[in-house]
Design a protein around this motif. Structure first.
Motif, PDB file in Angstrom:
ATOM      1  N   PHE A  42      -1.866  -1.202  -3.966  1.00  0.00           N
ATOM      2  CA  PHE A  42      -2.998  -0.369  -3.559  1.00  0.00           C
ATOM      3  C   PHE A  42      -2.473   1.025  -3.246  1.00  0.00           C
ATOM      4  CE2 PHE A  42      -3.856  -4.736  -2.792  1.00  0.00           C
ATOM      5  CZ  PHE A  42      -5.216  -4.923  -3.037  1.00  0.00           C
ATOM      6  N   ALA A  43      -3.298   2.046  -3.473  1.00  0.00           N
ATOM      7  CA  ALA A  43      -2.817   3.403  -3.220  1.00  0.00           C
ATOM      8  C   ALA A  43      -3.933   4.289  -2.690  1.00  0.00           C
ATOM      9  CB  ALA A  43      -2.240   4.000  -4.501  1.00  0.00           C
ATOM     10  N   ARG A  44      -3.512   5.308  -1.958  1.00  0.00           N
ATOM     11  CA  ARG A  44      -4.478   6.268  -1.396  1.00  0.00           C
ATOM     12  C   ARG A  44      -3.847   7.652  -1.342  1.00  0.00           C
ATOM     13  NH1 ARG A  44      -6.168   7.091   4.915  1.00  0.00           N
ATOM     14  NH2 ARG A  44      -7.576   8.819   4.505  1.00  0.00           N
ATOM     15  N   GLU A  45      -4.597   8.653  -1.752  1.00  0.00           N
ATOM     16  CA  GLU A  45      -4.182  10.044  -1.547  1.00  0.00           C
ATOM     17  C   GLU A  45      -5.064  10.583  -0.433  1.00  0.00           C
ATOM     18  OE1 GLU A  45      -2.533  11.514  -5.930  1.00  0.00           O
ATOM     19  OE2 GLU A  45      -4.580  12.017  -5.387  1.00  0.00           O
ATOM     20  N   VAL A  46      -4.474  10.815   0.744  1.00  0.00           N
ATOM     21  CA  VAL A  46      -5.282  11.197   1.907  1.00  0.00           C
ATOM     22  C   VAL A  46      -5.929  12.567   1.689  1.00  0.00           C
ATOM     23  CG1 VAL A  46      -5.195  11.767   4.368  1.00  0.00           C
ATOM     24  CG2 VAL A  46      -3.877   9.834   3.491  1.00  0.00           C
ATOM     25  N   VAL A  84      -8.681   3.639  -0.289  1.00  0.00           N
ATOM     26  CA  VAL A  84      -7.632   2.753  -0.790  1.00  0.00           C
ATOM     27  C   VAL A  84      -8.121   2.126  -2.102  1.00  0.00           C
ATOM     28  CG1 VAL A  84      -6.370   0.617  -0.321  1.00  0.00           C
ATOM     29  CG2 VAL A  84      -6.679   2.312   1.501  1.00  0.00           C
ATOM     30  N   THR A  85      -7.354   2.331  -3.169  1.00  0.00           N
ATOM     31  CA  THR A  85      -7.765   1.898  -4.505  1.00  0.00           C
ATOM     32  C   THR A  85      -6.766   0.873  -5.043  1.00  0.00           C
ATOM     33  OG1 THR A  85      -8.586   4.123  -4.889  1.00  0.00           O
ATOM     34  CG2 THR A  85      -8.277   2.770  -6.851  1.00  0.00           C
ATOM     35  N   ARG A  86      -7.304  -0.160  -5.692  1.00  0.00           N
ATOM     36  CA  ARG A  86      -6.396  -1.175  -6.252  1.00  0.00           C
ATOM     37  C   ARG A  86      -5.834  -0.661  -7.576  1.00  0.00           C
ATOM     38  NH1 ARG A  86      -7.925  -7.013  -5.311  1.00  0.00           N
ATOM     39  NH2 ARG A  86      -5.849  -7.872  -5.115  1.00  0.00           N
ATOM     40  N   VAL A  87      -4.487  -0.617  -7.654  1.00  0.00           N
ATOM     41  CA  VAL A  87      -3.831  -0.090  -8.853  1.00  0.00           C
ATOM     42  C   VAL A  87      -3.325  -1.241  -9.718  1.00  0.00           C
ATOM     43  CG1 VAL A  87      -1.846   1.292  -9.614  1.00  0.00           C
ATOM     44  CG2 VAL A  87      -3.164   2.030  -7.620  1.00  0.00           C
ATOM     45  N   ASP A  88      -2.932  -2.331  -9.045  1.00  0.00           N
ATOM     46  CA  ASP A  88      -2.432  -3.509  -9.748  1.00  0.00           C
ATOM     47  C   ASP A  88      -2.748  -4.703  -8.839  1.00  0.00           C
ATOM     48  OD1 ASP A  88      -1.230  -4.868 -11.778  1.00  0.00           O
ATOM     49  OD2 ASP A  88       0.837  -4.371 -11.212  1.00  0.00           O
ATOM     50  N   ASP A  89      -2.410  -5.936  -9.283  1.00  0.00           N
ATOM     51  CA  ASP A  89      -2.761  -7.124  -8.488  1.00  0.00           C
ATOM     52  C   ASP A  89      -2.468  -6.943  -7.000  1.00  0.00           C
ATOM     53  OD1 ASP A  89      -3.644  -8.318 -10.684  1.00  0.00           O
ATOM     54  OD2 ASP A  89      -1.914  -9.671 -10.968  1.00  0.00           O
ATOM     55  N   LEU A 147       0.869  -1.191   0.000  1.00  0.00           N
ATOM     56  CA  LEU A 147       0.000   0.000   0.000  1.00  0.00           C
ATOM     57  C   LEU A 147       0.898   1.230   0.000  1.00  0.00           C
ATOM     58  CD1 LEU A 147      -2.747   1.508   0.445  1.00  0.00           C
ATOM     59  CD2 LEU A 147      -2.305   1.302   2.905  1.00  0.00           C
ATOM     60  N   ILE A 148       0.623   2.149  -0.917  1.00  0.00           N
ATOM     61  CA  ILE A 148       1.355   3.416  -0.902  1.00  0.00           C
ATOM     62  C   ILE A 148       0.349   4.530  -0.597  1.00  0.00           C
ATOM     63  CG2 ILE A 148       1.286   3.558  -3.461  1.00  0.00           C
ATOM     64  CD1 ILE A 148       3.949   5.181  -3.215  1.00  0.00           C
ATOM     65  N   VAL A 149       0.719   5.366   0.376  1.00  0.00           N
ATOM     66  CA  VAL A 149      -0.195   6.419   0.845  1.00  0.00           C
ATOM     67  C   VAL A 149       0.476   7.773   0.695  1.00  0.00           C
ATOM     68  CG1 VAL A 149      -1.513   7.279   2.831  1.00  0.00           C
ATOM     69  CG2 VAL A 149      -1.151   4.821   2.565  1.00  0.00           C
ATOM     70  N   SER A 150      -0.178   8.688   0.003  1.00  0.00           N
ATOM     71  CA  SER A 150       0.360  10.043  -0.090  1.00  0.00           C
ATOM     72  C   SER A 150      -0.210  10.889   1.036  1.00  0.00           C
ATOM     73  CB  SER A 150       0.001  10.670  -1.442  1.00  0.00           C
ATOM     74  OG  SER A 150       0.285  12.058  -1.383  1.00  0.00           O
ATOM     75  N   LEU A 151       0.705  11.452   1.836  1.00  0.00           N
ATOM     76  CA  LEU A 151       0.297  12.293   2.970  1.00  0.00           C
ATOM     77  C   LEU A 151       0.489  13.762   2.640  1.00  0.00           C
ATOM     78  CD1 LEU A 151       2.151  10.313   5.777  1.00  0.00           C
ATOM     79  CD2 LEU A 151      -0.290  10.199   5.259  1.00  0.00           C
ATOM     80  N   ASP A 152       0.902  14.038   1.424  1.00  0.00           N
ATOM     81  CA  ASP A 152       1.190  15.418   1.022  1.00  0.00           C
ATOM     82  C   ASP A 152      -0.119  16.084   0.587  1.00  0.00           C
ATOM     83  OD1 ASP A 152       2.076  17.752  -0.064  1.00  0.00           O
ATOM     84  OD2 ASP A 152       3.649  16.843  -1.284  1.00  0.00           O
ATOM     85  N   ALA A 176      -5.688   7.286 -11.577  1.00  0.00           N
ATOM     86  CA  ALA A 176      -6.502   8.221 -10.787  1.00  0.00           C
ATOM     87  C   ALA A 176      -6.716   7.682  -9.372  1.00  0.00           C
ATOM     88  CB  ALA A 176      -7.846   8.426 -11.478  1.00  0.00           C
ATOM     89  N   LEU A 177      -6.351   8.484  -8.362  1.00  0.00           N
ATOM     90  CA  LEU A 177      -6.467   8.040  -6.974  1.00  0.00           C
ATOM     91  C   LEU A 177      -7.433   8.927  -6.203  1.00  0.00           C
ATOM     92  CD1 LEU A 177      -2.689   7.435  -6.162  1.00  0.00           C
ATOM     93  CD2 LEU A 177      -4.393   5.723  -6.818  1.00  0.00           C
ATOM     94  N   CYS A 178      -7.856   8.435  -5.036  1.00  0.00           N
ATOM     95  CA  CYS A 178      -8.737   9.237  -4.184  1.00  0.00           C
ATOM     96  C   CYS A 178      -8.434   8.886  -2.727  1.00  0.00           C
ATOM     97  CB  CYS A 178     -10.203   8.955  -4.518  1.00  0.00           C
ATOM     98  SG  CYS A 178     -10.666   7.244  -4.194  1.00  0.00           S
ATOM     99  N   ASP A 179      -9.307   9.360  -1.830  1.00  0.00           N
ATOM    100  CA  ASP A 179      -9.069   9.156  -0.396  1.00  0.00           C
ATOM    101  C   ASP A 179      -9.264   7.695   0.030  1.00  0.00           C
ATOM    102  OD1 ASP A 179      -8.496  10.233   2.191  1.00  0.00           O
ATOM    103  OD2 ASP A 179     -10.607  10.008   2.683  1.00  0.00           O
TER     104      ASP A 179
END
Ligand SMILES: Nc1ncnc2c1ncn2[C@@H]1O[C@H](COP(=O)(O)OP(=O)(O)OP(=O)(O)O)[C@@H](O)[C@H]1O
Ligand SMILES: [Mg+2]
Length: 301
Positions: free
Chosen positions: A63-67, A55-60, A33-38, A50-53
Protein backbone atom coordinates in the motif's frame (compact mmCIF):
# COMPACT_ATOMS: atom_id res chain seq x y z
CA UNK A 1 4.69 -3.30 13.57
CA UNK A 2 8.10 -2.09 12.40
CA UNK A 3 8.65 1.45 11.17
CA UNK A 4 11.58 2.59 9.04
CA UNK A 5 12.54 6.14 8.09
CA UNK A 6 14.72 6.57 4.98
CA UNK A 7 16.70 9.75 5.44
CA UNK A 8 19.40 11.65 3.60
CA UNK A 9 20.40 14.51 1.36
CA UNK A 10 18.38 15.46 -1.72
CA UNK A 11 18.75 13.11 -4.68
CA UNK A 12 20.83 10.38 -2.99
CA UNK A 13 18.14 7.73 -3.58
CA UNK A 14 15.87 7.77 -0.52
CA UNK A 15 12.73 7.12 -2.54
CA UNK A 16 14.34 4.38 -4.65
CA UNK A 17 15.77 2.56 -1.62
CA UNK A 18 12.56 2.89 0.43
CA UNK A 19 10.56 1.60 -2.55
CA UNK A 20 12.98 -1.31 -2.97
CA UNK A 21 12.42 -2.37 0.63
CA UNK A 22 8.68 -1.97 0.17
CA UNK A 23 8.66 -4.11 -2.97
CA UNK A 24 10.73 -6.81 -1.27
CA UNK A 25 8.87 -6.92 2.07
CA UNK A 26 5.44 -6.99 0.43
CA UNK A 27 6.57 -9.77 -1.94
CA UNK A 28 7.41 -11.80 1.17
CA UNK A 29 3.82 -11.46 2.33
CA UNK A 30 4.34 -8.68 4.88
CA UNK A 31 1.55 -6.13 4.82
CA UNK A 32 3.59 -3.08 3.93
CA UNK A 33 2.75 0.61 3.73
CA UNK A 34 5.10 3.11 2.15
CA UNK A 35 4.40 6.80 2.78
CA UNK A 36 6.06 9.69 1.00
CA UNK A 37 6.48 12.69 3.30
CA UNK A 38 8.37 14.74 0.73
CA UNK A 39 6.27 17.67 -0.51
CA UNK A 40 7.98 17.12 -3.92
CA UNK A 41 6.71 13.54 -4.34
CA UNK A 42 8.23 11.10 -6.77
CA UNK A 43 7.29 7.84 -5.04
CA UNK A 44 4.55 7.19 -7.62
CA UNK A 45 7.09 7.67 -10.44
CA UNK A 46 9.51 5.20 -8.89
CA UNK A 47 6.82 2.62 -8.10
CA UNK A 48 5.36 3.30 -11.54
CA UNK A 49 1.91 3.58 -10.02
CA UNK A 50 -0.35 6.64 -9.70
CA UNK A 51 -0.61 7.61 -6.01
CA UNK A 52 -2.60 10.14 -4.01
CA UNK A 53 -3.17 11.28 -0.43
CA UNK A 54 -5.31 8.24 0.37
CA UNK A 55 -3.67 4.92 1.13
CA UNK A 56 -3.82 3.06 -2.20
CA UNK A 57 -3.31 -0.65 -2.84
CA UNK A 58 -0.38 -1.11 -5.24
CA UNK A 59 0.00 -4.88 -4.97
CA UNK A 60 -1.46 -7.73 -2.85
CA UNK A 61 0.41 -6.67 0.29
CA UNK A 62 1.73 -3.29 -0.75
CA UNK A 63 0.00 0.00 0.00
CA UNK A 64 1.27 3.51 -0.66
CA UNK A 65 0.42 7.12 0.06
CA UNK A 66 1.82 10.46 -1.05
CA UNK A 67 0.90 12.84 1.77
CA UNK A 68 -0.89 15.97 0.54
CA UNK A 69 0.67 18.51 2.91
CA UNK A 70 -1.97 21.22 2.32
CA UNK A 71 -4.76 18.77 3.03
CA UNK A 72 -2.97 17.54 6.16
CA UNK A 73 -2.52 21.16 7.34
CA UNK A 74 -6.23 21.86 6.74
CA UNK A 75 -7.20 18.71 8.69
CA UNK A 76 -4.92 19.62 11.58
CA UNK A 77 -6.22 23.19 11.80
CA UNK A 78 -9.86 22.17 11.63
CA UNK A 79 -9.21 19.69 14.48
CA UNK A 80 -7.70 22.54 16.53
CA UNK A 81 -10.57 24.90 15.66
CA UNK A 82 -13.18 22.30 16.65
CA UNK A 83 -11.41 21.71 19.98
CA UNK A 84 -11.15 25.43 20.69
CA UNK A 85 -14.77 26.09 19.84
CA UNK A 86 -15.96 23.28 22.06
CA UNK A 87 -13.87 24.39 25.04
CA UNK A 88 -14.04 28.15 24.85
CA UNK A 89 -17.41 29.26 23.55
CA UNK A 90 -16.61 32.95 23.98
CA UNK A 91 -14.00 32.59 21.19
CA UNK A 92 -16.80 32.61 18.63
CA UNK A 93 -16.81 36.39 18.91
CA UNK A 94 -13.08 36.56 18.17
CA UNK A 95 -13.15 35.57 14.49
CA UNK A 96 -11.44 32.25 15.12
CA UNK A 97 -11.65 31.35 11.40
CA UNK A 98 -9.57 34.43 10.57
CA UNK A 99 -6.80 33.34 12.95
CA UNK A 100 -6.87 29.78 11.67
CA UNK A 101 -6.55 31.05 8.08
CA UNK A 102 -3.39 32.92 9.00
CA UNK A 103 -2.00 29.93 10.90
CA UNK A 104 -2.01 27.95 7.63
CA UNK A 105 0.97 29.99 6.55
CA UNK A 106 2.73 30.15 9.88
CA UNK A 107 6.32 28.84 10.18
CA UNK A 108 6.45 25.26 11.38
CA UNK A 109 2.97 24.40 10.10
CA UNK A 110 4.28 22.16 7.30
CA UNK A 111 6.48 20.25 9.76
CA UNK A 112 3.54 19.89 12.16
CA UNK A 113 1.34 18.56 9.35
CA UNK A 114 3.99 15.99 8.40
CA UNK A 115 4.24 14.94 12.04
CA UNK A 116 0.44 14.50 12.06
CA UNK A 117 0.79 12.16 9.05
CA UNK A 118 3.56 10.23 10.82
CA UNK A 119 1.40 9.93 13.96
CA UNK A 120 -1.54 8.63 11.98
CA UNK A 121 0.52 5.71 10.68
CA UNK A 122 2.93 4.85 13.50
CA UNK A 123 0.20 4.29 16.03
CA UNK A 124 -2.23 2.54 13.69
CA UNK A 125 -0.90 -1.03 13.88
CA UNK A 126 -2.62 -1.92 10.59
CA UNK A 127 0.58 -3.03 8.85
CA UNK A 128 3.61 -5.23 9.48
CA UNK A 129 5.90 -2.55 8.10
CA UNK A 130 5.47 1.18 7.63
CA UNK A 131 8.22 2.81 5.56
CA UNK A 132 8.63 6.58 5.41
CA UNK A 133 10.27 8.11 2.37
CA UNK A 134 11.30 11.53 3.69
CA UNK A 135 12.18 14.96 2.34
CA UNK A 136 15.87 16.00 2.26
CA UNK A 137 17.72 16.00 5.61
CA UNK A 138 17.18 19.52 7.01
CA UNK A 139 13.44 19.33 6.60
CA UNK A 140 13.18 15.85 8.11
CA UNK A 141 15.29 16.78 11.13
CA UNK A 142 12.95 19.66 11.88
CA UNK A 143 9.99 17.27 11.77
CA UNK A 144 11.67 14.65 13.97
CA UNK A 145 12.75 17.22 16.56
CA UNK A 146 9.30 18.82 16.70
CA UNK A 147 7.94 16.73 19.63
CA UNK A 148 10.98 17.68 21.77
CA UNK A 149 10.72 21.35 20.81
CA UNK A 150 6.96 21.34 21.48
CA UNK A 151 7.62 19.80 24.90
CA UNK A 152 9.84 22.74 25.87
CA UNK A 153 7.08 25.15 24.81
CA UNK A 154 4.25 23.31 26.52
CA UNK A 155 6.20 23.01 29.77
CA UNK A 156 6.77 26.77 29.77
CA UNK A 157 3.07 27.37 29.05
CA UNK A 158 2.13 25.08 31.95
CA UNK A 159 4.30 27.23 34.26
CA UNK A 160 2.62 30.41 33.00
CA UNK A 161 -0.82 28.88 33.49
CA UNK A 162 0.12 27.86 37.05
CA UNK A 163 1.00 31.48 37.84
CA UNK A 164 -2.38 32.62 36.47
CA UNK A 165 -4.24 30.03 38.56
CA UNK A 166 -2.22 31.02 41.66
CA UNK A 167 -3.29 34.63 41.16
CA UNK A 168 -6.91 33.57 40.75
CA UNK A 169 -6.77 31.70 44.04
CA UNK A 170 -5.21 34.74 45.76
CA UNK A 171 -8.03 36.97 44.51
CA UNK A 172 -10.58 34.39 45.63
CA UNK A 173 -9.08 34.35 49.12
CA UNK A 174 -9.44 38.14 49.35
CA UNK A 175 -12.75 38.64 47.57
CA UNK A 176 -14.39 35.27 48.02
CA UNK A 177 -15.41 32.97 45.16
CA UNK A 178 -17.91 34.50 42.75
CA UNK A 179 -20.69 32.16 41.55
CA UNK A 180 -19.69 32.31 37.84
CA UNK A 181 -15.93 32.81 38.20
CA UNK A 182 -13.66 30.45 36.23
CA UNK A 183 -12.07 27.54 38.13
CA UNK A 184 -8.81 28.24 39.93
CA UNK A 185 -7.78 24.63 40.59
CA UNK A 186 -5.48 22.92 38.04
CA UNK A 187 -7.68 19.83 37.84
CA UNK A 188 -10.73 21.87 36.83
CA UNK A 189 -9.09 24.37 34.49
CA UNK A 190 -9.77 23.52 30.81
CA UNK A 191 -6.63 25.29 29.58
CA UNK A 192 -4.43 23.35 31.99
CA UNK A 193 -6.14 20.08 31.02
CA UNK A 194 -5.47 20.81 27.35
CA UNK A 195 -1.82 21.73 28.00
CA UNK A 196 -1.31 18.50 29.93
CA UNK A 197 -2.98 16.52 27.14
CA UNK A 198 -0.62 18.10 24.57
CA UNK A 199 2.33 17.31 26.84
CA UNK A 200 1.32 13.64 27.11
CA UNK A 201 0.89 13.45 23.35
CA UNK A 202 4.36 14.92 22.71
CA UNK A 203 5.89 12.49 25.21
CA UNK A 204 4.16 9.54 23.54
CA UNK A 205 5.43 10.49 20.05
CA UNK A 206 8.91 11.20 21.35
CA UNK A 207 8.99 7.80 23.06
CA UNK A 208 7.70 6.04 19.95
CA UNK A 209 10.27 7.70 17.65
CA UNK A 210 13.01 6.43 19.98
CA UNK A 211 11.59 2.93 20.46
CA UNK A 212 13.24 -0.25 19.15
CA UNK A 213 10.48 -0.75 16.59
CA UNK A 214 11.30 2.50 14.84
CA UNK A 215 14.58 2.60 12.95
CA UNK A 216 16.34 5.11 10.71
CA UNK A 217 18.25 4.28 7.55
CA UNK A 218 20.57 7.06 6.35
CA UNK A 219 21.37 6.94 2.63
CA UNK A 220 24.28 8.69 0.94
CA UNK A 221 26.38 8.66 -2.19
CA UNK A 222 30.14 8.11 -1.99
CA UNK A 223 30.92 11.80 -2.25
CA UNK A 224 32.47 14.19 0.21
CA UNK A 225 29.55 16.58 0.79
CA UNK A 226 26.89 13.87 1.34
CA UNK A 227 29.35 12.20 3.73
CA UNK A 228 29.67 15.38 5.82
CA UNK A 229 25.89 15.79 5.87
CA UNK A 230 25.42 12.14 6.86
CA UNK A 231 27.84 12.54 9.77
CA UNK A 232 25.70 15.41 11.03
CA UNK A 233 22.53 13.37 10.50
CA UNK A 234 23.94 10.35 12.36
CA UNK A 235 25.05 12.48 15.29
CA UNK A 236 21.60 14.14 15.43
CA UNK A 237 19.86 10.74 15.48
CA UNK A 238 22.21 9.45 18.17
CA UNK A 239 21.76 12.55 20.29
CA UNK A 240 17.99 12.13 20.15
CA UNK A 241 18.33 8.42 21.07
CA UNK A 242 16.99 7.20 17.72
CA UNK A 243 18.06 3.79 16.39
CA UNK A 244 20.11 3.64 13.21
CA UNK A 245 19.42 0.31 11.53
CA UNK A 246 22.14 0.47 8.86
CA UNK A 247 23.67 2.91 6.41
CA UNK A 248 23.27 2.61 2.65
CA UNK A 249 25.69 3.91 0.04
CA UNK A 250 23.76 4.27 -3.20
CA UNK A 251 24.83 4.89 -6.83
CA UNK A 252 28.35 3.61 -6.24
CA UNK A 253 30.42 3.77 -9.45
CA UNK A 254 34.18 3.86 -8.73
CA UNK A 255 35.00 2.81 -12.30
CA UNK A 256 33.47 6.03 -13.60
CA UNK A 257 34.31 8.25 -10.62
CA UNK A 258 37.59 6.94 -9.07
CA UNK A 259 37.33 9.42 -6.16
CA UNK A 260 34.37 7.36 -4.87
CA UNK A 261 36.73 4.48 -4.00
CA UNK A 262 38.55 6.80 -1.59
CA UNK A 263 35.37 8.27 -0.12
CA UNK A 264 33.83 4.84 0.48
CA UNK A 265 36.88 3.84 2.58
CA UNK A 266 36.27 6.98 4.61
CA UNK A 267 32.58 6.03 4.97
CA UNK A 268 33.45 2.55 6.29
CA UNK A 269 35.94 4.09 8.72
CA UNK A 270 33.63 6.84 9.98
CA UNK A 271 30.61 4.55 10.38
CA UNK A 272 32.42 1.44 11.59
CA UNK A 273 29.83 0.91 14.31
CA UNK A 274 27.10 0.37 11.72
CA UNK A 275 26.29 -2.18 9.06
CA UNK A 276 26.87 -0.60 5.65
CA UNK A 277 25.26 -1.82 2.40
CA UNK A 278 26.31 -0.65 -1.05
CA UNK A 279 24.08 -0.32 -4.14
CA UNK A 280 25.92 0.23 -7.43
CA UNK A 281 24.95 2.87 -9.92
CA UNK A 282 22.68 1.19 -12.46
CA UNK A 283 22.54 2.17 -16.10
CA UNK A 284 18.79 1.79 -15.98
CA UNK A 285 17.37 3.50 -12.88
CA UNK A 286 15.28 1.02 -10.87
CA UNK A 287 11.58 1.58 -11.46
CA UNK A 288 8.54 -0.63 -10.96
CA UNK A 289 8.07 -3.42 -8.40
CA UNK A 290 10.09 -6.12 -10.16
CA UNK A 291 13.23 -4.01 -10.65
CA UNK A 292 12.96 -2.53 -7.16
CA UNK A 293 12.60 -5.95 -5.52
CA UNK A 294 15.69 -7.08 -7.42
CA UNK A 295 17.71 -4.17 -5.97
CA UNK A 296 16.72 -5.21 -2.46
CA UNK A 297 17.44 -8.90 -3.07
CA UNK A 298 20.86 -8.36 -4.63
CA UNK A 299 22.15 -5.46 -2.50
CA UNK A 300 20.27 -5.13 0.77
CA UNK A 301 19.40 -8.61 2.07
N1 LIG B 1 21.31 2.88 -7.76
C1 LIG B 1 20.87 3.71 -8.69
N2 LIG B 1 21.34 3.66 -9.96
C2 LIG B 1 20.89 4.51 -10.89
N3 LIG B 1 19.98 5.48 -10.69
C3 LIG B 1 19.48 5.58 -9.44
C4 LIG B 1 19.88 4.72 -8.38
N4 LIG B 1 19.20 5.08 -7.26
C5 LIG B 1 18.43 6.12 -7.60
N5 LIG B 1 18.57 6.42 -8.91
C6 LIG B 1 17.91 7.53 -9.63
O1 LIG B 1 18.40 8.75 -9.08
C7 LIG B 1 17.36 9.73 -9.02
C8 LIG B 1 17.17 10.17 -7.58
O2 LIG B 1 16.72 9.05 -6.83
P1 LIG B 1 15.56 9.19 -5.75
O3 LIG B 1 14.44 9.96 -6.31
O4 LIG B 1 15.31 7.82 -5.23
O5 LIG B 1 16.36 10.06 -4.68
P2 LIG B 1 15.78 10.86 -3.45
O6 LIG B 1 16.86 10.88 -2.42
O7 LIG B 1 14.47 10.33 -3.05
O8 LIG B 1 15.61 12.31 -4.09
P3 LIG B 1 14.79 13.55 -3.46
O9 LIG B 1 15.64 14.08 -2.36
O10 LIG B 1 14.67 14.47 -4.62
O11 LIG B 1 13.50 13.00 -2.98
C9 LIG B 1 16.13 9.08 -9.61
O12 LIG B 1 16.06 9.42 -10.96
C10 LIG B 1 16.41 7.58 -9.46
O13 LIG B 1 15.76 6.81 -10.44
MG1 LIG C 1 12.59 11.27 -2.83
Amino acid sequence: MKVKFFVGKGGVGKTSVAASYAAYLSSKGYRTLIVSLDPAHNLGDILDFALCDDVTRVDDDLFAREVDIDREIARYLSKIAAGLKATYRYLSVLNLEGYIDILKFSPGMEEQAILEAIKRHIFSGEFDFVLFDTAPTGHTLRVLSLPSVSLIWVEELIKVRRVILDRRRMIERVKGKMPDSPPSEEEEDEVMKELKRIKEECLAIEEKLKSEDVTYIPILNAEEVPLIETERLVSFLRRFGMHIERIIVNKYMPERIPKQAEVIKEIFKKFKDYEIKVIPYMDVSPRGLKALREVCLTCLI
